[in-house]
Design a protein around this motif. Structure first.
Motif, PDB file in Angstrom:
ATOM      1  N   LYS A   1      69.361  59.443  21.600  1.00  0.00           N
ATOM      2  CA  LYS A   1      68.800  59.120  22.908  1.00  0.00           C
ATOM      3  C   LYS A   1      67.908  57.890  22.776  1.00  0.00           C
ATOM      4  N   THR A   2      68.178  56.912  23.610  1.00  0.00           N
ATOM      5  CA  THR A   2      67.439  55.652  23.564  1.00  0.00           C
ATOM      6  C   THR A   2      67.083  55.232  24.977  1.00  0.00           C
ATOM      7  N   GLN A   3      65.882  54.698  25.162  1.00  0.00           N
ATOM      8  CA  GLN A   3      65.466  54.217  26.471  1.00  0.00           C
ATOM      9  C   GLN A   3      65.743  52.725  26.568  1.00  0.00           C
ATOM     10  N   TRP A   4      66.307  52.329  27.723  1.00  0.00           N
ATOM     11  CA  TRP A   4      66.665  50.935  27.965  1.00  0.00           C
ATOM     12  C   TRP A   4      66.041  50.469  29.267  1.00  0.00           C
ATOM     13  N   ARG A   5      65.725  49.184  29.329  1.00  0.00           N
ATOM     14  CA  ARG A   5      65.288  48.561  30.575  1.00  0.00           C
ATOM     15  C   ARG A   5      65.650  47.086  30.500  1.00  0.00           C
ATOM     16  N   SER A   6      65.627  46.420  31.634  1.00  0.00           N
ATOM     17  CA  SER A   6      65.964  44.995  31.693  1.00  0.00           C
ATOM     18  C   SER A   6      64.734  44.185  32.058  1.00  0.00           C
ATOM     19  N   LEU A   7      64.635  43.005  31.496  1.00  0.00           N
ATOM     20  CA  LEU A   7      63.588  42.053  31.829  1.00  0.00           C
ATOM     21  C   LEU A   7      64.273  40.880  32.516  1.00  0.00           C
ATOM     22  N   ILE A   8      63.829  40.555  33.723  1.00  0.00           N
ATOM     23  CA  ILE A   8      64.468  39.496  34.503  1.00  0.00           C
ATOM     24  C   ILE A   8      63.499  38.334  34.660  1.00  0.00           C
ATOM     25  N   ASP A   9      63.909  37.157  34.188  1.00  0.00           N
ATOM     26  CA  ASP A   9      63.104  35.943  34.291  1.00  0.00           C
ATOM     27  C   ASP A   9      63.982  34.872  34.922  1.00  0.00           C
ATOM     28  N   VAL A  10      63.617  34.430  36.097  1.00  0.00           N
ATOM     29  CA  VAL A  10      64.415  33.428  36.808  1.00  0.00           C
ATOM     30  C   VAL A  10      63.786  32.058  36.605  1.00  0.00           C
ATOM     31  N   ASP A  11      64.562  31.115  36.108  1.00  0.00           N
ATOM     32  CA  ASP A  11      64.128  29.734  35.938  1.00  0.00           C
ATOM     33  C   ASP A  11      65.051  28.840  36.750  1.00  0.00           C
ATOM     34  N   ILE A  12      64.465  28.068  37.651  1.00  0.00           N
ATOM     35  CA  ILE A  12      65.245  27.128  38.451  1.00  0.00           C
ATOM     36  C   ILE A  12      65.013  25.738  37.874  1.00  0.00           C
ATOM     37  N   ILE A  13      66.088  25.102  37.456  1.00  0.00           N
ATOM     38  CA  ILE A  13      66.008  23.794  36.811  1.00  0.00           C
ATOM     39  C   ILE A  13      65.356  22.797  37.761  1.00  0.00           C
ATOM     40  N   GLY A  14      64.338  22.108  37.262  1.00  0.00           N
ATOM     41  CA  GLY A  14      63.650  21.086  38.041  1.00  0.00           C
ATOM     42  C   GLY A  14      62.571  21.620  38.968  1.00  0.00           C
ATOM     43  N   GLU A  15      62.301  22.928  38.934  1.00  0.00           N
ATOM     44  CA  GLU A  15      61.285  23.538  39.793  1.00  0.00           C
ATOM     45  C   GLU A  15      60.244  24.253  38.944  1.00  0.00           C
ATOM     46  N   ALA A  16      58.977  24.157  39.378  1.00  0.00           N
ATOM     47  CA  ALA A  16      57.920  24.902  38.711  1.00  0.00           C
ATOM     48  C   ALA A  16      58.055  26.368  39.098  1.00  0.00           C
ATOM     49  N   ASP A  17      57.783  27.263  38.156  1.00  0.00           N
ATOM     50  CA  ASP A  17      57.853  28.689  38.484  1.00  0.00           C
ATOM     51  C   ASP A  17      56.645  29.414  37.927  1.00  0.00           C
ATOM     52  N   SER A  18      56.415  30.599  38.449  1.00  0.00           N
ATOM     53  CA  SER A  18      55.290  31.414  37.987  1.00  0.00           C
ATOM     54  C   SER A  18      55.710  32.152  36.710  1.00  0.00           C
ATOM     55  N   PRO A  19      54.734  32.699  35.980  1.00  0.00           N
ATOM     56  CA  PRO A  19      55.063  33.437  34.758  1.00  0.00           C
ATOM     57  C   PRO A  19      55.535  34.867  35.030  1.00  0.00           C
TER      58      PRO A  19
END
Length: 59
Positions: free
Chosen positions: A25-43
């Motif tokens: 038994k193993t616990q899984w989760r996803s980490l989603i980080d969206v980067d838009i090329i040429g745009e500043a983004d938050s952390p």
């Protein structure tokens, strides 16, 4: 990671996969980080709810 372009359909998503190793038994989760090329983004990053599967990580 390969950048996706324009459309948000299932054919334009970046995927990561891990092959099951054993039945521990193993616990899984996803980490989603969206980067838009040429745009500043938050952390900020989205994290999905943890799910438990009978699928070892093989670490």
């Amino acid at each position: 990671m390969k950048p996706t372009k324009g459309k948000a359909s299932s054919t334009h998503r970046a995927n990561a996969r891990k092959t099951c190793e054993g039945r521990k038994k193993t616990q899984w989760r996803s980490l989603i980080d969206v980067d838009i090329i040429g745009e500043a983004d938050s952390p900020e990053k989205a994290v999905t709810a943890t799910m438990t599967f009978n699928c070892g990580a093989g670490v």
